[in-house]
Write an enzyme that holds these catalytic residues in place. Structure first.
Site: not given
Ligand code: NAD
Length: 237
Positions: A54, A83, A134, A147, A151
């Protein structure tokens, strides 16, 4: 062998980043918090190593980083991708516990893992950190205030840390994605997606590849530090 730690690397954007980094010659170590099956599958399929921890817990983070350094001797690259996001809602409906969890995972997680790898990078006088921010970190998203704050914090952290560690030949940059097709957005309906796309200058939702390509660009370009690269299809918010 160059070692890359990708937090949140068992799925979504993080997994795609790990896959692309492997093509760049890195050995990816993927960190994750939930879904052991996805982590195991990624390790088997792509020859990654995985560590469950974590990122919001200092003790778990330090144990993870010590394990990687004992096993591989160093960490050359860190991608802070782990995230979480809450279901979209107005700030008045966000509980203290929900807000704290988002701050602790997104912002504190980025700070804690960066801090944990820095000693090794400074000793090696070499290192790269890429943070996944983000579009909301700069522009803010309605019903995503907490959120967005995490960011925005990551953006400021990226710029500040880049100045602090440049002398040790460590570069710190960030990618700021817009709407990317992952599980994080799985709750958004087809109709909502279509109307969102109409508003976007590039008229499509982003892919994990779009983000991973930007990460690789930041990794390869040795004259970039303190930069926040938007990968958002021209999103105005
Ligand atoms: P996702 O939900 O598919 O993946 C999230 C990942 O974070 C998973 O691997 C999960 O195990 C890990 N995670 C969550 N809590 C955790 C913790 N406490 N300790 C360790 N790992 C943890 O989401 P995603 O869309 O692939 O997001 C990845 C990153 O991209 C994030 O930081 C998110 O904020 C950012 N992001 C995503 C988007 C979008 O539209 N999907 C847009 C902007 C930014």
């Amino acid at each position: 062998m160059k070692i890359a730690l990708v937090t949140g690397g068992n799925k979504g954007i993080g997994l795609e980043i790990a896959k692309k980094l492997k093509k760049l010659g890195y050995k990816p170590v993927i960190n994750y918090f939930s879904d052991d099956v996805a982590a195991k599958k990624a390790c088997e399929e792509f020859d990654f190593c995985s560590v469950k921890a974590d990122v919001s817990k200092e003790e778990e983070v330090n144990k993870m980083v010590s394990f990687i350094i004992e096993k591989f001797g160093k960490i050359d690259l860190l991608v802070n991708c782990a995230g979480i996001a809450l279901k979209q809602k107005v700030l008045l409906d966000v509980s203290y516990e929900e807000a704290l969890r988002v701050v602790n995972v997104n912002l504190m997680g980025t700070i804690l893992v960066s801090k944990a790898v820095l000693e090794n990078m400074i000793a090696n006088r070499s290192g790269i950190i890429v943070n996944i921010s983000s579009v909301y970190g700069e522009k803010g998203g309605s019903c995503e205030a907490v959120y967005s704050a995490t960011k925005g914090g990551i953006n400021a952290f990226t710029k500040a840390l880049s100045k602090e560690v440049a002398d040790a030949n460590i570069r710190v940059n960030a990618v700021a994605p817009g709407f990317i097709d992952t599980d994080m957005n799985a709750h958004i309906t087809k109709e909502e997606r279509e109307s969102f796309c109409k508003e976007l200058p590039l008229k499509r939702i982003g892919t994990t590849e779009d983000v991973a390509n930007a990460v690789c660009f930041l990794v390869k370009n040795t004259y970039l530090t303190g930069a926040i690269i938007p990968v958002d299809g021209g999103m105005q918010c």
